[in-house]
Design a protein around this motif. Structure first.
Motif, PDB file in Angstrom:
ATOM      1  N   ARG A   3       0.846  -1.185   0.000  1.00 44.01           N
ATOM      2  CA  ARG A   3       0.000   0.000   0.000  1.00 44.01           C
ATOM      3  C   ARG A   3       0.886   1.242   0.000  1.00 44.01           C
ATOM      4  N   ILE A   4       0.819   1.995  -1.061  1.00 46.15           N
ATOM      5  CA  ILE A   4       1.533   3.255  -1.165  1.00 46.15           C
ATOM      6  C   ILE A   4       0.490   4.326  -1.442  1.00 46.15           C
ATOM      7  N   ARG A   5       0.572   5.413  -0.734  1.00 47.10           N
ATOM      8  CA  ARG A   5      -0.474   6.430  -0.828  1.00 47.10           C
ATOM      9  C   ARG A   5      -0.545   7.168  -2.155  1.00 47.10           C
ATOM     10  N   HIS A   6       0.553   7.481  -2.783  1.00 51.00           N
ATOM     11  CA  HIS A   6       0.568   8.184  -4.070  1.00 51.00           C
ATOM     12  C   HIS A   6      -0.153   9.533  -4.021  1.00 51.00           C
ATOM     13  N   GLU A   7      -0.034  10.250  -2.920  1.00 47.13           N
ATOM     14  CA  GLU A   7      -0.654  11.574  -2.845  1.00 47.13           C
ATOM     15  C   GLU A   7      -0.024  12.477  -3.897  1.00 47.13           C
ATOM     16  N   LEU A   8      -0.812  13.374  -4.439  1.00 41.33           N
ATOM     17  CA  LEU A   8      -0.374  14.225  -5.530  1.00 41.33           C
ATOM     18  C   LEU A   8       0.892  15.010  -5.178  1.00 41.33           C
ATOM     19  N   ARG A   9       0.957  15.569  -4.010  1.00 41.76           N
ATOM     20  CA  ARG A   9       2.120  16.368  -3.603  1.00 41.76           C
ATOM     21  C   ARG A   9       3.359  15.490  -3.386  1.00 41.76           C
ATOM     22  N   GLU A  10       3.156  14.222  -3.101  1.00 41.13           N
ATOM     23  CA  GLU A  10       4.280  13.289  -2.989  1.00 41.13           C
ATOM     24  C   GLU A  10       4.753  12.837  -4.367  1.00 41.13           C
ATOM     25  N   GLU A  11       3.851  12.787  -5.318  1.00 42.54           N
ATOM     26  CA  GLU A  11       4.202  12.402  -6.683  1.00 42.54           C
ATOM     27  C   GLU A  11       4.994  13.502  -7.386  1.00 42.54           C
ATOM     28  N   PHE A  12       4.730  14.753  -7.034  1.00 45.75           N
ATOM     29  CA  PHE A  12       5.403  15.902  -7.640  1.00 45.75           C
ATOM     30  C   PHE A  12       5.959  16.819  -6.545  1.00 45.75           C
ATOM     31  N   THR A  17       4.326  24.020  -4.512  1.00 48.64           N
ATOM     32  CA  THR A  17       3.793  25.391  -4.529  1.00 48.64           C
ATOM     33  C   THR A  17       3.026  25.673  -5.813  1.00 48.64           C
ATOM     34  N   VAL A  18       3.475  25.107  -6.931  1.00 48.09           N
ATOM     35  CA  VAL A  18       2.762  25.282  -8.198  1.00 48.09           C
ATOM     36  C   VAL A  18       1.410  24.578  -8.123  1.00 48.09           C
ATOM     37  N   ILE A  19       1.390  23.382  -7.571  1.00 44.39           N
ATOM     38  CA  ILE A  19       0.129  22.639  -7.406  1.00 44.39           C
ATOM     39  C   ILE A  19      -0.851  23.456  -6.580  1.00 44.39           C
ATOM     40  N   ASP A  20      -0.399  23.952  -5.437  1.00 44.34           N
ATOM     41  CA  ASP A  20      -1.288  24.738  -4.565  1.00 44.34           C
ATOM     42  C   ASP A  20      -1.816  25.975  -5.283  1.00 44.34           C
ATOM     43  N   GLY A  21      -0.938  26.644  -6.030  1.00 45.32           N
ATOM     44  CA  GLY A  21      -1.363  27.831  -6.769  1.00 45.32           C
ATOM     45  C   GLY A  21      -2.369  27.507  -7.856  1.00 45.32           C
ATOM     46  N   LEU A  22      -2.130  26.438  -8.592  1.00 46.99           N
ATOM     47  CA  LEU A  22      -3.049  26.056  -9.663  1.00 46.99           C
ATOM     48  C   LEU A  22      -4.400  25.604  -9.122  1.00 46.99           C
ATOM     49  N   ILE A  23      -4.390  24.927  -8.002  1.00 44.67           N
ATOM     50  CA  ILE A  23      -5.659  24.509  -7.403  1.00 44.67           C
ATOM     51  C   ILE A  23      -6.506  25.735  -7.060  1.00 44.67           C
ATOM     52  N   GLU A  24      -5.852  26.799  -6.646  1.00 48.16           N
ATOM     53  CA  GLU A  24      -6.563  28.031  -6.270  1.00 48.16           C
ATOM     54  C   GLU A  24      -7.014  28.845  -7.487  1.00 48.16           C
ATOM     55  N   THR A  25      -6.275  28.773  -8.602  1.00 49.20           N
ATOM     56  CA  THR A  25      -6.532  29.688  -9.710  1.00 49.20           C
ATOM     57  C   THR A  25      -7.048  29.040 -10.990  1.00 49.20           C
ATOM     58  N   ASP A  26      -6.885  27.734 -11.155  1.00 53.38           N
ATOM     59  CA  ASP A  26      -7.241  27.063 -12.402  1.00 53.38           C
ATOM     60  C   ASP A  26      -8.307  26.005 -12.124  1.00 53.38           C
ATOM     61  N   HIS A  27      -9.512  26.300 -12.557  1.00 50.67           N
ATOM     62  CA  HIS A  27     -10.643  25.398 -12.287  1.00 50.67           C
ATOM     63  C   HIS A  27     -10.406  23.998 -12.858  1.00 50.67           C
ATOM     64  N   ASN A  28      -9.877  23.912 -14.080  1.00 51.20           N
ATOM     65  CA  ASN A  28      -9.615  22.613 -14.698  1.00 51.20           C
ATOM     66  C   ASN A  28      -8.593  21.821 -13.886  1.00 51.20           C
ATOM     67  N   TYR A  36      -8.148  13.055  -9.117  1.00 49.39           N
ATOM     68  CA  TYR A  36      -6.985  12.225  -8.782  1.00 49.39           C
ATOM     69  C   TYR A  36      -7.066  11.779  -7.323  1.00 49.39           C
ATOM     70  N   ASP A  37      -7.341  12.728  -6.428  1.00 52.39           N
ATOM     71  CA  ASP A  37      -7.434  12.395  -5.001  1.00 52.39           C
ATOM     72  C   ASP A  37      -8.527  11.363  -4.737  1.00 52.39           C
ATOM     73  N   ASP A  38      -9.679  11.527  -5.378  1.00 54.57           N
ATOM     74  CA  ASP A  38     -10.790  10.582  -5.188  1.00 54.57           C
ATOM     75  C   ASP A  38     -10.405   9.176  -5.645  1.00 54.57           C
ATOM     76  N   VAL A  39      -9.831   9.075  -6.829  1.00 54.10           N
ATOM     77  CA  VAL A  39      -9.434   7.772  -7.373  1.00 54.10           C
ATOM     78  C   VAL A  39      -8.317   7.167  -6.517  1.00 54.10           C
TER      79      VAL A  39
END
Length: 80
Positions: A3-12, A17-28, A36-39
């Motif tokens: 069992r490996i979590r594969h959380e998005l922030r661990e994958e990249f 910081t780019v992920i956090d910024g895009l989540i806040e500013t880019d709806h897509n 990704y988190d749900d799956v």
């Protein structure tokens, strides 16, 4: 089962910081990250034997996670 979590922030980790910024500013991007988190969490529950399923369903979810990760990687590459 491994069992490996594969959380998005661990994958990249280089793009947290780019992920956090895009989540806040880019709806897509935010939608892709949420999907990704749900799956990923569904896979983890199955692999942890918290939620029984057939092997085919697990493989389907893993393919879906990989597709989402590839889309996210492409968006991150453009943003960095």
């Amino acid at each position: 089962m491994l069992r490996i979590r594969h959380e998005l922030r661990e994958e990249f980790p280089e793009a947290v910081t780019v992920i956090d910024g895009l989540i806040e500013t880019d709806h897509n991007f935010a939608r892709l990250a949420a999907d990704y988190d749900d799956v990923n969490r569904a896979i983890y529950r199955i692999e942890s034997e918290e939620e029984p399923t057939v092997d085919e369903r697990l493989e389907e979810l893993k393919k879906q996670r990989l597709k989402l990760k590839d889309e996210i990687a492409g968006l991150l590459a453009k943003a960095m």
